[in-house]
Design a protein around this motif. Structure first.
Motif, PDB file in Angstrom:
ATOM      1  N   ASP A 179     -35.795  10.861  36.256  1.00 15.10           N
ATOM      2  CA  ASP A 179     -35.493  10.488  34.876  1.00 15.10           C
ATOM      3  C   ASP A 179     -34.667  11.596  34.238  1.00 15.10           C
ATOM      4  O   ASP A 179     -34.079  12.433  34.944  1.00 15.10           O
ATOM      5  CB  ASP A 179     -36.780  10.212  34.094  1.00 15.10           C
ATOM      6  CG  ASP A 179     -37.761  11.383  34.151  1.00 15.10           C
ATOM      7  OD1 ASP A 179     -37.367  12.480  34.627  1.00 15.10           O
ATOM      8  OD2 ASP A 179     -38.916  11.227  33.717  1.00 15.10           O
ATOM      9  N   LYS A 180     -34.597  11.672  32.902  1.00 12.29           N
ATOM     10  CA  LYS A 180     -33.749  12.666  32.263  1.00 12.29           C
ATOM     11  C   LYS A 180     -34.209  14.090  32.577  1.00 12.29           C
ATOM     12  O   LYS A 180     -33.409  14.954  32.936  1.00 12.29           O
ATOM     13  CB  LYS A 180     -33.709  12.461  30.747  1.00 12.29           C
ATOM     14  CG  LYS A 180     -32.773  13.448  30.026  1.00 12.29           C
ATOM     15  CD  LYS A 180     -32.549  13.068  28.584  1.00 12.29           C
ATOM     16  CE  LYS A 180     -31.634  14.071  27.888  1.00 12.29           C
ATOM     17  NZ  LYS A 180     -30.351  14.247  28.581  1.00 12.29           N
ATOM     18  N   MET A 181     -35.515  14.338  32.446  1.00 21.99           N
ATOM     19  CA  MET A 181     -36.041  15.669  32.736  1.00 21.99           C
ATOM     20  C   MET A 181     -35.771  16.052  34.192  1.00 21.99           C
ATOM     21  O   MET A 181     -35.257  17.130  34.494  1.00 21.99           O
ATOM     22  CB  MET A 181     -37.541  15.716  32.449  1.00 21.99           C
ATOM     23  CG  MET A 181     -38.239  17.008  32.876  1.00 21.99           C
ATOM     24  SD  MET A 181     -37.733  18.437  31.894  1.00 21.99           S
ATOM     25  CE  MET A 181     -38.671  19.730  32.712  1.00 21.99           C
ATOM     26  N   GLY A 182     -36.134  15.165  35.108  1.00 17.03           N
ATOM     27  CA  GLY A 182     -35.959  15.460  36.519  1.00 17.03           C
ATOM     28  C   GLY A 182     -34.516  15.603  36.916  1.00 17.03           C
ATOM     29  O   GLY A 182     -34.158  16.482  37.723  1.00 17.03           O
ATOM     30  N   THR A 183     -33.657  14.758  36.354  1.00 19.60           N
ATOM     31  CA  THR A 183     -32.235  14.826  36.679  1.00 19.60           C
ATOM     32  C   THR A 183     -31.596  16.078  36.094  1.00 19.60           C
ATOM     33  O   THR A 183     -30.792  16.759  36.758  1.00 19.60           O
ATOM     34  CB  THR A 183     -31.513  13.572  36.157  1.00 19.60           C
ATOM     35  OG1 THR A 183     -32.083  12.415  36.767  1.00 19.60           O
ATOM     36  CG2 THR A 183     -30.026  13.618  36.482  1.00 19.60           C
ATOM     37  N   ASP A 184     -31.941  16.414  34.844  1.00 17.97           N
ATOM     38  CA  ASP A 184     -31.386  17.625  34.237  1.00 17.97           C
ATOM     39  C   ASP A 184     -31.796  18.871  35.017  1.00 17.97           C
ATOM     40  O   ASP A 184     -30.993  19.796  35.205  1.00 17.97           O
ATOM     41  CB  ASP A 184     -31.856  17.750  32.779  1.00 17.97           C
ATOM     42  CG  ASP A 184     -31.119  16.802  31.842  1.00 17.97           C
ATOM     43  OD1 ASP A 184     -30.194  16.110  32.305  1.00 17.97           O
ATOM     44  OD2 ASP A 184     -31.466  16.758  30.644  1.00 17.97           O
ATOM     45  N   ALA A 235     -40.922  15.467  34.428  1.00 19.69           N
ATOM     46  CA  ALA A 235     -40.901  14.060  34.038  1.00 19.69           C
ATOM     47  C   ALA A 235     -40.814  13.964  32.524  1.00 19.69           C
ATOM     48  O   ALA A 235     -41.319  14.824  31.803  1.00 19.69           O
ATOM     49  CB  ALA A 235     -42.154  13.344  34.534  1.00 19.69           C
ATOM     50  N   ASP A 236     -40.180  12.905  32.045  1.00 20.81           N
ATOM     51  CA  ASP A 236     -40.067  12.674  30.609  1.00 20.81           C
ATOM     52  C   ASP A 236     -41.424  12.315  30.010  1.00 20.81           C
ATOM     53  O   ASP A 236     -42.297  11.775  30.711  1.00 20.81           O
ATOM     54  CB  ASP A 236     -39.094  11.528  30.324  1.00 20.81           C
ATOM     55  CG  ASP A 236     -37.660  11.872  30.677  1.00 20.81           C
ATOM     56  OD1 ASP A 236     -37.350  13.074  30.765  1.00 20.81           O
ATOM     57  OD2 ASP A 236     -36.856  10.931  30.871  1.00 20.81           O
ATOM     58  N   PRO A 247     -43.497   5.836  35.426  1.00 23.83           N
ATOM     59  CA  PRO A 247     -44.453   5.122  36.277  1.00 23.83           C
ATOM     60  C   PRO A 247     -45.597   4.464  35.512  1.00 23.83           C
ATOM     61  O   PRO A 247     -46.175   3.489  35.997  1.00 23.83           O
ATOM     62  CB  PRO A 247     -44.987   6.225  37.210  1.00 23.83           C
ATOM     63  CG  PRO A 247     -43.918   7.258  37.227  1.00 23.83           C
ATOM     64  CD  PRO A 247     -43.341   7.242  35.853  1.00 23.83           C
ATOM     65  N   LYS A 248     -45.947   4.998  34.332  1.00 22.96           N
ATOM     66  CA  LYS A 248     -47.053   4.439  33.557  1.00 22.96           C
ATOM     67  C   LYS A 248     -46.684   4.401  32.073  1.00 22.96           C
ATOM     68  O   LYS A 248     -47.312   5.060  31.238  1.00 22.96           O
ATOM     69  CB  LYS A 248     -48.328   5.254  33.767  1.00 22.96           C
ATOM     70  CG  LYS A 248     -48.853   5.238  35.201  1.00 22.96           C
ATOM     71  CD  LYS A 248     -50.125   6.049  35.332  1.00 22.96           C
ATOM     72  CE  LYS A 248     -50.662   6.007  36.758  1.00 22.96           C
ATOM     73  NZ  LYS A 248     -51.916   6.808  36.919  1.00 22.96           N
TER      74      LYS A 248
END
Length: 476
Positions: free
Chosen positions: A148-153, A238-239, A244-245
């Motif tokens: 997601d944004k956090m993981g991709t950044d 993770a954002d 996932p939830k």
């Protein structure tokens, strides 16, 4: 029919004898297994076969011991000294710091400073900015790493760093980050020269189940930058929306940005996992001990299935027993063993203001039921309980008397106590502790107080369900 009865008897007797032969099990856990085996003999035997033993295997245990011996031999200057407990820590709280040091050898070190991140957005921005400013190395380890944004950044920042010559090591848990591992983002990091490793990989799940357990996981969240900055707290990569939830979003986390000698200890904890996964030597890791005038004492505590059993609940119980006036804890998952539960009640009975903050909506129905089975006992002891309504409160915090703070990845549940690799930082500092207490007060302001009267008014079916789940809680 006779053959089935013989098979039934053989299975139940065999597994019962195995449970009776295990000296490491406490009576409640042994009793829970007996109940499951008698109520559901075939399914119970299969569940015990897959999940009953907490052991990564002789090879993994031997390697872990070798790594820790190597660290203690080569990095003793960064692990702190035993006499630091008496020199740096208030006498009231020395038992907790001494106990924490007994787990994996990290003693308190002085001259640290910390900054509490305001929210998830600030955590992401500051983390990426620190990575973009790195000049030598970056080490990251996450239980859950999403694309997601956090993981991709984070991944893109590592790619930029690797492209300018910074040594980057990135590690993710084989189960918690299974969606990322092997995907495009993971491959992009590898192509850019980021060194990648998988903690407790699941290349062959069936073989893993036969020799160990699928649910022995690396739950740590560690970031170390240039040996001078480390982040510690509950936030995965993770954002807050937690794809996932999403039903339980936002995930409400807490992160502290540390500088000082405690960074080297977190570096060593990361190194121990990296060495286990890759076979690299400790010599590959840069260790520094920058100190800050007026800084506070802190130490790292890492636990896991290759450390001694019961270490984490015993640390929590010691911290609780050290409390003189007040104790506040936030945790998303509250399934305590008797050690922690009785320590909380004892503290409240002797006049300590004990405050517990849990999420109202939990992503695990089983955990929520088990948690609530303890409410009556805690409330009757005069503990205060609050259920947070602004999403899933994922922050794991403990503050004592406005002076002592524990922050990191450990929940107050049996998974963190027995199954997961966890990382925490224990510190003594009024300013930092007060900052975390203010955040805890913010959680309380967004929570509903739970009263004894309300708990006693729960329907019988709710109370029965909660207690049934709690009965088998020791094996969940």
């Amino acid at each position: 029919m006779t053959l089935l009865l013989i098979l039934h008897g053989f299975l139940v007797i065999s597994f019962t004898l195995r449970i009776l032969l295990r000296d490491d099990l406490i009576p409640p856990t042994r009793l829970a297994w007996f109940i499951v085996l008698n109520a559901l003999p075939y399914a119970g035997c299969m569940v015990y076969f897959l999940f009953g033993e907490i052991n990564l295997g002789r090879k993994a245990n031997a390697l872990n011991q070798k790594i820790h011996d190597d660290i203690r031999e080569k990095a003793v200057a960064h692990m702190g000294a035993k006499e630091n407990v008496a020199m740096l820590i208030d006498p009231l709280y020395r038992p907790a710091f001494s106990y924490a040091a007994s787990i994996n050898g990290f003693y308190p070190v002085d001259g640290n400073q910390a900054e509490l991140m305001a929210d998830g957005d600030e955590t992401r921005r500051r983390l990426v900015a620190d990575i973009d400013a790195a000049t030598d190395h970056i080490h990251v380890l996450y239980y859950i790493w999403l694309d997601d944004k956090m993981g991709t950044d984070l991944a893109k920042a590592l790619i930029r760093a690797a492209n300018r010559g910074v040594t980057c090591r990135a590690m993710a848990d084989g189960l918690g980050s299974r969606g990322l591992i092997g995907g495009k983002l993971w491959q992009s990091m590898q192509d850019a020269g980021v060194h990648l490793a998988i903690a407790l990989p699941l290349k062959n799940p069936i073989w893993t189940m036969l020799r160990s357990r699928l649910d022995l996981r690396n739950h740590r969240k560690i970031t170390v930058i240039d040996g001078t900055i480390t982040y510690c707290g509950s936030r995965n990569s993770a954002d807050p929306e937690f794809r996932p939830k999403p039903k339980f979003a936002p995930w409400v986390d807490i992160m502290l940005r540390f500088q000082g000698p405690v960074v080297a200890q977190n570096q060593l904890l990361f190194a121990s996992d990296w060495m286990q996964a890759t076979g690299e030597a400790l010599d590959q890791f840069m260790l520094t001990s920058d100190t800050f005038d007026g800084g506070f004492a802190a130490q790292v505590m890492g636990d896991g299935p290759t450390e001694r059993r019961g270490a984490t609940p015993q640390l929590f119980a010691t911290l609780i027993a050290n409390a003189q006036t007040d104790l506040t804890i936030s945790t998303p998952y509250f399934v305590p063993d008797a050690t922690v539960l009785e320590a909380l009640c004892a503290a409240a009975h002797r006049g300590v203001a004990v405050t517990l903050i849990f999420p109202m909506a939990n992503d695990s129905r089983i955990v929520a039921a088990a948690s609530r089975s303890y409410y009556r006992q805690l409330l009757e002891a005069q503990c205060k309980i609050y259920e947070f309504e602004g999403g899933l409160l994922h922050a794991k915090t403990l503050t004592v008397d406005g002076k002592i703070c524990l922050i990191g990845s450990s929940n107050l549940d049996l998974r963190s106590f027995d199954l997961n690799y966890e990382n925490n930082i224990l510190l003594q500092d009024k300013t930092t502790t007060q900052t975390v207490r203010n955040r805890q007060q913010d959680y309380i302001s967004r929570s509903t107080p739970i009263t004894l009267e309300a708990v006693l008014a729960w329907p019988y079916r709710t109370r029965i369900w909660n207690n049934v789940v709690a009965t088998v809680g020791p094996i969940l």
